[in-house]
Design a protein around this motif. Structure first.
Motif, PDB file in Angstrom:
ATOM      1  N   ARG A  69       0.828  -1.206   0.000  1.00 21.19           N
ATOM      2  CA  ARG A  69       0.000   0.000   0.000  1.00 21.19           C
ATOM      3  C   ARG A  69       0.870   1.268   0.000  1.00 21.19           C
ATOM      4  O   ARG A  69       0.508   2.274  -0.622  1.00 21.19           O
ATOM      5  N   LEU A  70       2.011   1.223   0.680  1.00 16.20           N
ATOM      6  CA  LEU A  70       2.917   2.361   0.627  1.00 16.20           C
ATOM      7  C   LEU A  70       3.456   2.544  -0.791  1.00 16.20           C
ATOM      8  O   LEU A  70       3.595   3.683  -1.275  1.00 16.20           O
ATOM      9  N   ALA A  71       3.760   1.440  -1.463  1.00 14.36           N
ATOM     10  CA  ALA A  71       4.218   1.535  -2.847  1.00 14.36           C
ATOM     11  C   ALA A  71       3.153   2.188  -3.723  1.00 14.36           C
ATOM     12  O   ALA A  71       3.467   3.022  -4.584  1.00 14.36           O
ATOM     13  N   GLU A  72       1.902   1.853  -3.498  1.00 12.29           N
ATOM     14  CA  GLU A  72       0.811   2.417  -4.303  1.00 12.29           C
ATOM     15  C   GLU A  72       0.665   3.921  -4.079  1.00 12.29           C
ATOM     16  O   GLU A  72       0.553   4.696  -5.036  1.00 12.29           O
ATOM     17  N   SER A  78       7.581  -1.856  -5.236  1.00  7.73           N
ATOM     18  CA  SER A  78       8.080  -2.435  -3.988  1.00  7.73           C
ATOM     19  C   SER A  78       9.595  -2.571  -4.013  1.00  7.73           C
ATOM     20  O   SER A  78      10.267  -2.373  -2.997  1.00  7.73           O
ATOM     21  N   ALA A  79      10.146  -2.895  -5.190  1.00 12.91           N
ATOM     22  CA  ALA A  79      11.603  -3.034  -5.310  1.00 12.91           C
ATOM     23  C   ALA A  79      12.300  -1.696  -5.102  1.00 12.91           C
ATOM     24  O   ALA A  79      13.351  -1.632  -4.462  1.00 12.91           O
ATOM     25  N   ALA A  84      15.727   1.800  -1.524  1.00 13.34           N
ATOM     26  CA  ALA A  84      16.001   3.072  -0.848  1.00 13.34           C
ATOM     27  C   ALA A  84      15.803   2.970   0.658  1.00 13.34           C
ATOM     28  O   ALA A  84      16.627   3.449   1.437  1.00 13.34           O
ATOM     29  N   LEU A  85      14.693   2.355   1.081  1.00  9.65           N
ATOM     30  CA  LEU A  85      14.374   2.245   2.504  1.00  9.65           C
ATOM     31  C   LEU A  85      14.846   0.871   2.991  1.00  9.65           C
ATOM     32  O   LEU A  85      14.059  -0.059   3.146  1.00  9.65           O
ATOM     33  N   VAL A  86      16.143   0.749   3.244  1.00  8.39           N
ATOM     34  CA  VAL A  86      16.744  -0.561   3.474  1.00  8.39           C
ATOM     35  C   VAL A  86      16.178  -1.273   4.692  1.00  8.39           C
ATOM     36  O   VAL A  86      16.170  -2.505   4.753  1.00  8.39           O
ATOM     37  N   SER A  87      15.686  -0.525   5.672  1.00 11.05           N
ATOM     38  CA  SER A  87      15.167  -1.178   6.878  1.00 11.05           C
ATOM     39  C   SER A  87      13.828  -1.867   6.632  1.00 11.05           C
ATOM     40  O   SER A  87      13.363  -2.627   7.491  1.00 11.05           O
ATOM     41  N   LEU A  88      13.210  -1.637   5.477  1.00 16.70           N
ATOM     42  CA  LEU A  88      11.995  -2.377   5.135  1.00 16.70           C
ATOM     43  C   LEU A  88      12.266  -3.878   5.136  1.00 16.70           C
ATOM     44  O   LEU A  88      11.386  -4.682   5.454  1.00 16.70           O
ATOM     45  N   ASN A  89      13.484  -4.246   4.772  1.00 17.73           N
ATOM     46  CA  ASN A  89      13.839  -5.658   4.664  1.00 17.73           C
ATOM     47  C   ASN A  89      14.059  -6.323   6.019  1.00 17.73           C
ATOM     48  O   ASN A  89      14.243  -7.536   6.080  1.00 17.73           O
TER      49      ASN A  89
END
Length: 352
Positions: A69-72, A78-79, A84-89
Motif C-alpha cells: 500500500r505504501l508503494a501504491e 516495492s523493489a 532506498a528504505l533498506v530497513s523495510l527488509n
C-alpha cells in the motif's frame, strides 16, 4: 486485516534518500500532502490507535500488505522502496498479521544518523534520518561528516579532503572484501584508538593538525573517529591482505609455514609513512590484533598441505575467527575483537 482494491497515488511525492528510515520517509510524505503522520499510517494499514513516530529514536516496521500500500500511494514499486528504505527488509511482520504497521524504538547504540543537509536540500523542511551502520557517516558527494554525538553534527570536510578520499577507499574495500570488511574496519579503528589514547603514531602530527582544523582538543571524544579515519582505513586495507593469506594458512612473509609479526607491522608502518613511530611502540596495538587473528593450523599440517594461493582481492572474503558473527549496525567498536574502548584507560584493558 482486509483491504479493498489498490490505493490511488498521493498528489505530491517525496523523493527518497538512499538509506533513509521508514519513519523519516513517512513523515516527509505525509507533510508533502498536508497530512498528519497518523493519517498516512492509517491510510496504509495502521490501527486508529497509532501514534506519531519520532524518527530520531523510533522506526516504523511494515508488513507485506502495508508495504504494498505504501508503494501504491508513493508511486514507487516495492523493489524501489526496498532499495532506498533498506530497513523495510528487516521487518518480521507476516502477511497474516493484523497489525501491518508497528512502531519500534531503535536500540540506544543504533540511533539513526541525520542525512547530509546538502543531500536533503529541496526535500522539505523536515530533517532526513538514515539507518545507522555506525554512529557517523561520510557523504562523498558533498564532502560532509554527519554524526549523532552531542546533538546533530554536520561538518564540512573542505579542510580535510583526506577523510573523503579515505571513505572512497573504504567503500572499495567493502566491495572487494564483502561483509567481513566491517569487522576489519572495526578492528582498524580500535587500533587507531589505541594509538590515539597512548599518544602514539600520528598523535603529534596529522591527528593534531586535524583537531586544530576542527577546532577541538583531545577532550572531544566524538571527533576521534573522524580524526583517525584516514589512517584507520589504511590499517583495514593491510588487515585484509593479512586475512586473505591467513585464510589459506599462509604467513605474511609468503611462506606456507611460520608467522612473521615483525615484517607485517613494519609494512603497515611503511604504508602509513610512519616507520619510526611504528618501531617506537605503535606495533603493540597491531600485535594485539595479530594474536586474535593468528594462524591456528599447526605448522606440520601447513607444511603437509598443498601450497595454496590467497584469493584475489576482487573475491569476497569469508569471515574468519574471531569474527564469525558480525553486527551490521551500531558502533563500530561493537564489531571489533579488540577489548579496549575509547575514553577508557589502556591500563584497564584485559589482554588475556
Amino acid at each position: 486485516m482486509e483491504f479493498e482494491g489498490p490505493l490511488a497515488r498521493l498528489p505530491r511525492l517525496a523523493v527518497m534518500v538512499r538509506g533513509e528510515t521508514v519513519a523519516s520517509y513517512l513523515w516527509r510524505l505525509a507533510e508533502r500532502n498536508g497530512m498528519r503522520f497518523e493519517e498516512l499510517a492509517q491510510h496504509i494499514g495502521a490501527p486508529r490507535t497509532i501514534k506519531a513516530a519520532d524518527p530520531q529514536t523510533e522506526e516504523v516496521r511494515l508488513g507485506p500488505v502495508a508495504r504494498q500500500r505504501l508503494a501504491e500511494v508513493s508511486g514507487k514499486s516495492s523493489a524501489q522502496l526496498a532499495h532506498a528504505l533498506v530497513s523495510l527488509n528487516h521487518s518480521r511482520i507476516s502477511a497474516r498479521a493484523r497489525r501491518q504497521v508497528q512502531i519500534e524504538p531503535w536500540p540506544g547504540n543504533e540511533l539513526p544518523v541525520q542525512a547530509c543537509e546538502l543531500c536533503a536540500a529541496g526535500r522539505g523542511e523536515r530533517r532526513v534520518w538514515r539507518v545507522p551502520a555506525e554512529q557517523w557517516a561520510v557523504c562523498v558527494r558533498h564532502g560532509r561528516w554527519t554524526a549523532t554525538a552531542q546533538g546533530d553534527v554536520q561538518i564540512g570536510l573542505e579542510r580535510l579532503p583526506e577523510v573523503v578520499d579515505a571513505h572512497v577507499r573504504r567503500l572499495r574495500l567493502e566491495r572487494r572484501t564483502g561483509p567481513y570488511a566491517r569487522a576489519l574496519m572495526a578492528d582498524a579503528q580500535q587500533v587507531a584508538v589505541y594509538w590515539w589514547q597512548c599518544r602514539q603514531m600520528a598523535s603529534r602530527g596529522v591527528w593534531r593538525a586535524r583537531q586544530e582544523a576542527l577546532g577541538v582538543d583531545r577532550s572531544a571524544l566524538w571527533a576521534v573517529p573522524l580524526v583517525v579515519y584516514p589512517e584507520a582505513v589504511v590499517v583495514a586495507e593491510a588487515m585484509a591482505v593479512r586475512e586473505r593469506q591467513r585464510a589459506v594458512g599462509r604467513s605474511f612473509a609468503g611462506s606456507p609455514a611460520g608467522w612473521s609479526t615483525g615484517r607485517w607491522t613494519a609494512w603497515v608502518g611503511e604504508r602509513l609513512g610512519m616507520v619510526a613511530e611504528m618501531a617506537d611502540g605503535g606495533h603493540r596495538g597491531l600485535e594485539a590484533w595479530l594474536v586474535s587473528h593468528r594462524n591456528t593450523v599447526p605448522v606440520v599440517a601447513r607444511l603437509a598441505q598443498q601450497e595454496e594461493r590467497a584469493a584475489p582481492r576482487s573475491v569476497p572474503l569469508s569471515p574468519l575467527e574471531p569474527h564469525r558473527t558480525i553486527p551490521l549496525h551500531g558502533p563500530l567498536e561493537e564489531a571489533s575483537c579488540l577489548p579496549w574502548r575509547l575514553g577508557s584507560p589502556m591500563t584497564s584493558t584485559s589482554w588475556g
